[in-house]
Design an enzyme around this catalytic site. Sequence first.
Site, PDB file in Angstrom:
ATOM      1  N   CYS A 288      45.073  45.321  44.737  1.00  0.00           N
ATOM      2  CA  CYS A 288      43.966  44.435  45.131  1.00  0.00           C
ATOM      3  C   CYS A 288      42.636  44.977  44.628  1.00  0.00           C
ATOM      4  CB  CYS A 288      43.938  44.243  46.647  1.00  0.00           C
ATOM      5  SG  CYS A 288      43.803  45.780  47.603  1.00  0.00           S
ATOM      6  N   HIS A 315      37.576  50.253  52.356  1.00  0.00           N
ATOM      7  CA  HIS A 315      38.766  49.398  52.411  1.00  0.00           C
ATOM      8  C   HIS A 315      39.228  49.191  53.843  1.00  0.00           C
ATOM      9  CE1 HIS A 315      42.688  47.753  51.432  1.00  0.00           C
ATOM     10  NE2 HIS A 315      42.409  47.810  50.133  1.00  0.00           N
TER      11      HIS A 315
END
Length: 477
Positions: A288, A315
Site C-alpha cells: 500500500c 501508518h
Amino acid sequence: MTHEHHLQAWQESQELAEAMQPLIGRLYRQQGIEITVYGRPLQNASTIDILKAHRVVRRHEGQPLAIQHCFPLLKALCELAPSAAEIDLGKLAVGYWRDHSDESGIVDYLAAKLAPALGQGALPAPTDVVLYGFGRIGRLLARLLIERTGAANALRLRAIVVRGGREGDLEKRASLLRRDSVHGSFNGSIEVDLERSAIIANGTFIQVIYAKQPSDIDYTAYGIDRALIVDNTGVWRDELGLSEHLKARGAAKVLLTAPGKGEMKNVVFGVNHDVITPQDNIISAASCTTNAITPVLKVMQDRYGIRHGHVETVHSYTNDQNLIDNYHSGERRGRSAVLNMVMTSTGAAKAVAKALPELKGKLTGNAIRVPTPNVSLAIINLSLEQGTDRESLNAYLQQASLSSSLHRQIDFSASTELVSSDMVGSRFAGIVDSQATIAEEDHCVLYVWYDNEFGYSCQVVRVMEKMAGVIRQDLPA
C-alpha cells in the site's frame, strides 16, 4: 438569490443527478463505460455524491461545474454507445462549454473526442477471479468486484478460499462482508446458501471453498476455469511458494497483494504496469505504501530530478500487531497497537526502485505505526536536482493529479481542514496535502495521505484488469 431560489436551484440539480444514475449504470453494465467527473467515479454514486463530484471541479477550474452542463453530454454519450473506456464527463463538459453556447454541437464534439472508444465491437469474455484469503484486503476486493456487475464486467468474482469450515463459519464470513467498522455497511444485499456453501451478494454467486493448501483445490469442479487467483494471505511471497496455486486445476494466473520477493515483478499501476505481459503468471501488486508514494515520486523525478530522499510513513496499525501487550516475534510489535506509537521498519522506500529503477539507492525509509485503524501518511523529504518553490511545486502536482497519466493514482487537496478520516474510502493511491508542502530551492517535503486499505485495493483491481488483458481507453486524451 432568495431562499426560495437557492432551494429551487438545489432541487433542480438533485433531479438531474437522479436522472443521471440510470444512464451511468446502463453505460457501465452494457458498454463497460466508467463515468467520472475530474477523477471522481459516478458509478453506484448517490445523488449527493454526484453533486459533490461536480463541485470538485472548482478546485481545478476556479468555479464549480453545473450539472445542467453535464447532463446533455451524458444523454448524447448513451446514444453514441462507446465501449471499454473510462470517460471523464467533467473534462468533456468543461471543454465543450468553453467553446459553445448551446447544445447543437454536442454529438459531433463527443464523436471526435471519443473516437478511440467508438465501434470497437464485442467486449471480451470475463475472467474468473478467486480470492485466496478473506481478510481486510480480500473483503474490500470483493466489494469492488461485486459493484462492477454487468454484461460488460471484465472480472467476475467466482469464489473465495479460506481455512476453517467450522460450524457457523459461513455466516461469520458473510457478516464480515456485510458490516465493516471502518468502511461501513455493504452497499446491497447479502444472502447465505448453506446447502451449496456460498455467499450471494447483489446477485453474485460466490463459492466458499475450504482448503489447507492451494494445490488441494479443483476449481473446475465449481465451473471455474483459467482463473486469476488473488492471494491475500501473505503466506507465500516468492514465485516458488505462489506457484503452488498453479497446481490447482482451473488456475491460470496469480496476483500477490503484498510485496513480492526475488525477481518477481512488483507492479504499481500507473507507473510500471506496462511490464505485465500475457506470459506472466505470477505478479505482485507491491504494498500500500509503495503504491501511495511511487506515483508522486515519479512525477517529481520527471520534472525536478531526485538526488536522494527519505520517506517516513505514519501508518495505521494492522492485524499483525497485538491489541494488548503480548508475545510477538517482531521487534516492538508485541506492544499494544491501540495504546502506542510503534517504531518499525518499512521496505517501501527500497521497493520503489522495483517500479521506478532510476531511484534505486536514492531513498531511505522508516515507519511509525499509530493508534488509528485506517489511513496513513507518507512524509517524503527530497533533495532535488532542480530548484522550486511551494507555489510552483503545488501547481505542478495539482496539474499532475488532473491531466497526467497518473491522474487515477494521485489526488490533490487544497483544504486547510483535512484530517485522516476524510480519506477513508478514497480510490486514489495517494492524496497530496498541498497545505503542508514545504519547498525551498532544491529541497522539499511532501505529505501524501493514503487509504492503506481501500485505495490500495483499487490499485490491485487495476492490476487484475491488466493481467486479464483488459484494455480500457482513458478519455478524453
